[in-house]
Design a protein around this motif. Structure first.
Motif, PDB file in Angstrom:
ATOM      1  N   PHE A 298      -0.417   6.832  -0.847  1.00 44.32           N
ATOM      2  CA  PHE A 298      -1.638   6.241  -0.909  1.00 44.32           C
ATOM      3  C   PHE A 298      -1.988   5.873  -2.283  1.00 44.32           C
ATOM      4  O   PHE A 298      -1.330   6.360  -3.346  1.00 44.32           O
ATOM      5  CB  PHE A 298      -2.836   7.152  -0.464  1.00 44.32           C
ATOM      6  CG  PHE A 298      -2.651   8.597  -1.062  1.00 44.32           C
ATOM      7  CD1 PHE A 298      -3.507   8.886  -2.214  1.00 44.32           C
ATOM      8  CD2 PHE A 298      -1.655   9.575  -0.575  1.00 44.32           C
ATOM      9  CE1 PHE A 298      -3.415  10.033  -2.727  1.00 44.32           C
ATOM     10  CE2 PHE A 298      -1.812  10.849  -1.019  1.00 44.32           C
ATOM     11  CZ  PHE A 298      -2.533  10.989  -2.328  1.00 44.32           C
ATOM     12  N   ARG A 299      -2.976   5.204  -2.393  1.00 44.65           N
ATOM     13  CA  ARG A 299      -3.601   4.507  -3.852  1.00 44.65           C
ATOM     14  C   ARG A 299      -4.384   5.598  -4.629  1.00 44.65           C
ATOM     15  O   ARG A 299      -4.538   6.750  -4.007  1.00 44.65           O
ATOM     16  CB  ARG A 299      -4.627   3.241  -3.612  1.00 44.65           C
ATOM     17  CG  ARG A 299      -3.702   2.337  -2.795  1.00 44.65           C
ATOM     18  CD  ARG A 299      -4.838   0.937  -2.457  1.00 44.65           C
ATOM     19  NE  ARG A 299      -5.344   0.324  -3.664  1.00 44.65           N
ATOM     20  CZ  ARG A 299      -4.873  -0.499  -4.246  1.00 44.65           C
ATOM     21  NH1 ARG A 299      -3.636  -1.108  -3.779  1.00 44.65           N
ATOM     22  NH2 ARG A 299      -5.269  -1.131  -5.398  1.00 44.65           N
TER      23      ARG A 299
ATOM     24  N   GLU B  62       0.572  -0.974  -0.127  1.00 44.95           N
ATOM     25  CA  GLU B  62      -0.021  -0.035  -0.012  1.00 44.95           C
ATOM     26  C   GLU B  62       0.816   1.363  -0.041  1.00 44.95           C
ATOM     27  O   GLU B  62       0.458   2.326  -0.623  1.00 44.95           O
ATOM     28  CB  GLU B  62      -0.975  -0.048   1.280  1.00 44.95           C
ATOM     29  CG  GLU B  62      -2.008  -1.199   1.142  1.00 44.95           C
ATOM     30  CD  GLU B  62      -2.926  -0.780   0.067  1.00 44.95           C
ATOM     31  OE1 GLU B  62      -3.352   0.387  -0.120  1.00 44.95           O
ATOM     32  OE2 GLU B  62      -3.666  -1.900  -0.362  1.00 44.95           O
ATOM     33  N   THR B  63       2.010   1.328   0.667  1.00 45.13           N
ATOM     34  CA  THR B  63       2.781   2.372   1.022  1.00 45.13           C
ATOM     35  C   THR B  63       3.820   2.716  -0.142  1.00 45.13           C
ATOM     36  O   THR B  63       4.292   3.646  -0.391  1.00 45.13           O
ATOM     37  CB  THR B  63       3.333   2.422   2.261  1.00 45.13           C
ATOM     38  OG1 THR B  63       4.443   1.468   2.055  1.00 45.13           O
ATOM     39  CG2 THR B  63       2.445   2.417   3.142  1.00 45.13           C
TER      40      THR B  63
END
Length: 659
Positions: A545-546, A513-514
């Motif tokens: 973030f995405r 995620e990061t």
């Protein structure tokens, strides 16, 4: 059988057994024994050379039977040995604090002999007799009289025999230690056990000094608390000082037990309050609308700034969200406006919205309801469906200048102003701020159009208007962002990822995620900023973030329609400053919990340095949207009451099952 000095043999043995720590104490006992004498007066009264005290209870003397005095007068000699290590035992007489207290008011008293005699030692006998005991191994005689010593230790120490003192005040403590250590067990021996006569309680010769009710010293005022069982202390303090606490702050201080009287209340308020005294001449010369050039005590000066912000840094929350014109608002905005990391809320909240909901007022009420009574809306503006709201802590509104705004339309042919920019500016203390929210042209390949929207915005925004520039020598007439100290630009910039959908999905599935470095390598905005073709002088915090676009509404999946739009970082927050390192990005993230739009809200937290200013600018004078504040607080109270009622109903309801 008695010794030549007239002391009972048994009591002398008690002394030797209680001092088996060394020969020095034995020598002290012998010296002290020579200082007393026996006077046969028919009643078997043991008296001393010094006259008794003037106190009524001190006229009684120590009465012992003559037979017992004769039967216990032999003192045994012992071989000197090193003193043993002290053992922690219960003290047989007064502790050191009580001894010192008795010693203070007994120093000036007379001795314990005949009332007609006078003493040349100024009460040295009594002072010496009140010395603390030697904390060593207790003798049997000492152990047998511990209970009596707990109740009559002042009496026992009062009757310690000693001759007239010829030394100065420096010898008092030394003599007291010698005499009390030698005869502590003698006067508390078996002769006083059971029903034997004991010394009467020692009373002070004069009344004790009154205890001051006012905790005047700083350590007492800040560290000590009033005992809760002293129920009459407040009544006594009111009677003495003739004033009843009337204000709410005074009542709270008294009720919590922090202070003892009204004098201490004033000290407490001055210690903990943020408010400082205002000089009369400052009040006369200051105008809260236009201000005055005060060298000291200025409303926007260094003194006020340091009082509210000792490190001269404020926290600012900046957020952007494309609402897609949805009428439905999220049920809860806490995760958006009040993230759990960091722990503390910010000093200023600026929220920009693109394609906002039809009911703008309802959106602002929801913001006020979420932020609560600690914040007020300083200003809000709109340009078509572009909204911006500025909230600030309510105690900081006095340090803001008048708020100004301007708008720019980038799509002239459109009837509805969906594309363009909205700017709001004001000065806080001596630092000028500019906040811009924009919605640039959409489309994967329309990078040039978006750069044109940017150039038009910086040229067409006519700010500031009345608020003076804090540094006009570093300003440029063709770029609005150069005319302010701190600039934050946020919105839906519509810059995309130059990659197909399958590749982007593959990267998102592989990387954690990061780690978004592989995706950002294809980001259009990052590439254009590195070339200097857009957002000159601006910076952006690291993205972890995405992509915030494009989601299926109500779901966490990206676009599953036939268009299969590529996920992209369209929603961004960038910033610039006139001075290096004035802005520090604390957090940069999105809010995946809110799913009412195809965009996810994006927010950033900043620490911004603020400089002091002068009162020569038009001030807002505490202006805020009062109506919105009241509505938001009522909504908040209603929501809390409903929540409590639901919890109460849930606890009261029960389900019964029959098997």
């Amino acid at each position: 059988m008695s010794t030549p000095n007239g002391f009972p043999q048994h009591s002398g043995a008690c002394v030797t057994r209680s001092m088996e720590g060394g020969a020095v104490q034995d020598l002290h006992a012998k010296k002290a024994g020579k200082a007393a004498k026996k006077e046969a007066d028919g009643n078997g009264v043991l008296t001393f050379e010094d006259p008794p005290s003037v106190g009524t209870s001190l006229n009684e003397t120590l009465k012992l039977l003559p037979a017992e005095l004769k039967a216990n007068m032999k003192i045994k000699s012992i071989t000197p040995r090193p003193p043993r290590k002290p053992r922690l035992e219960r003290a047989a007489s007064l502790d050191e604090k009580s001894w010192r207290k008795w010693r203070r008011f007994r120093t000036s008293q007379e001795s314990l002999t005949d009332p007609n005699e006078t003493s040349s030692s100024n009460g040295s006998l009594q002072e010496a007799s009140l010395s603390p005991p030697v904390r060593g191994k207790a003798s049997p005689c000492h152990q047998c009289c511990q209970q009596n010593s707990l109740h009559s230790s002042p009496d026992a120490s009062e009757a310690s025999p000693m001759g007239k003192s010829r030394g100065g005040t420096n010898d008092l403590g030394k003599r007291a230690s010698e005499i009390s250590s030698a005869f502590g067990g003698l006067l508390r021996g078996k002769a006083f056990a059971g029903g034997r006569p004991r010394l009467s309680q020692i009373m002070p010769a004069r009344p004790l000094p009154p205890v001051e009710l006012s905790a005047a010293s700083h350590p007492l005022r800040t560290a000590n608390r009033m005992d809760s069982d002293c129920a009459d202390c407040r009544h006594h303090s009111q009677h003495k000082f003739g004033r009843v606490s009337g204000s709410l702050s005074d009542t709270r201080l008294h009720g919590s037990g922090m202070v003892y009287d009204t004098c201490s209340t004033d000290s407490m308020k001055s210690t903990f309050s943020l408010l400082t005294p205002i000089r009369s001449k400052d009040v006369r010369s200051r105008s809260y609308l236009e201000g005055s050039l005060l060298a000291s005590g200025a409303l926007l000066g260094a003194e006020e700034l340091s009082r509210y912000f000792p490190d001269r840094n404020i926290g600012i929350f900046v957020a952007t969200w494309n609402m897609q014109g949805q009428k439905e608002l999220p049920l809860n905005l806490d995760d958006f406006l009040l993230p759990t990391d960091p722990d503390y809320a910010q000093d200023m909240y600026v929220i920009g919205v693109q394609e906002g909901c039809p009911d703008r007022r309802e959106w602002e009420i929801r913001l006020q309801e979420t932020l609560g009574p600690h914040y007020v809306m300083l200003y809000s503006a709109a340009h078509g469906v572009l909204y911006m709201s500025v909230f600030i802590r309510r105690d900081l509104i006095w340090f803001c200048s008048e708020v100004e705004y301007a708008t720019v339309t980038t799509r002239i042919v459109s009837q509805i102003k969906t594309k363009g920019a909205l700017g709001i500016c004001f000065t806080f203390f001596g630092t000028s701020f500019l906040f811009i929210t924009s919605h640039f042209t959409s489309g994967d390949s329309k990078v040039n159009e978006r750069k044109m929207d940017y150039n038009k915005t910086i040229q067409a925004l006519t700010l500031p208007k009345n608020v003076p520039d804090t540094n006009p020598y570093r300003s440029c007439s063709s770029d609005v962002t150069t005319r302010f100290d701190e600039v934050f630009w946020f919105g839906d910039f519509n810059f995309r990822l130059n990659k197909d959908r399958e590749t982007v999905d593959s990267i998102l599935n592989q990387n954690p995620e990061t780690d978004m470095s592989k995706l950002l390598a294809y980001d259009q905005l990052t590439s254009e900023m590195s070339r200097g073709s857009i957002f000159k002088g601006f910076q952006e915090a690291d993205i972890h973030f995405r992509p915030s676009y494009k989601f299926d509404i109500g779901k966490d999946s990206y676009d599953t329609t036939s268009k299969q739009r590529t996920p992209s970082y369209t929603d961004r927050v960038v910033y610039r400053s006139r001075y290096r390192d004035d802005i520090h990005a604390v957090k940069y993230s999105s809010c995946p919990v809110i799913k009412t739009s195809d965009h996810r809200p994006v927010f950033a937290l900043f620490r911004v340095k603020v400089r002091p200013g002068r009162d020569n600018i038009p001030l807002a004078a505490g202006q805020f949207d009062r109506e919105l504040y009241l509505i938001g607080i009522k909504r908040r109270i209603t929501r809390e009451l409903q929540k409590r009622q639901e919890q109460k109903d849930q606890k009261s309801s029960s389900i019964c099952s029959i098997s």
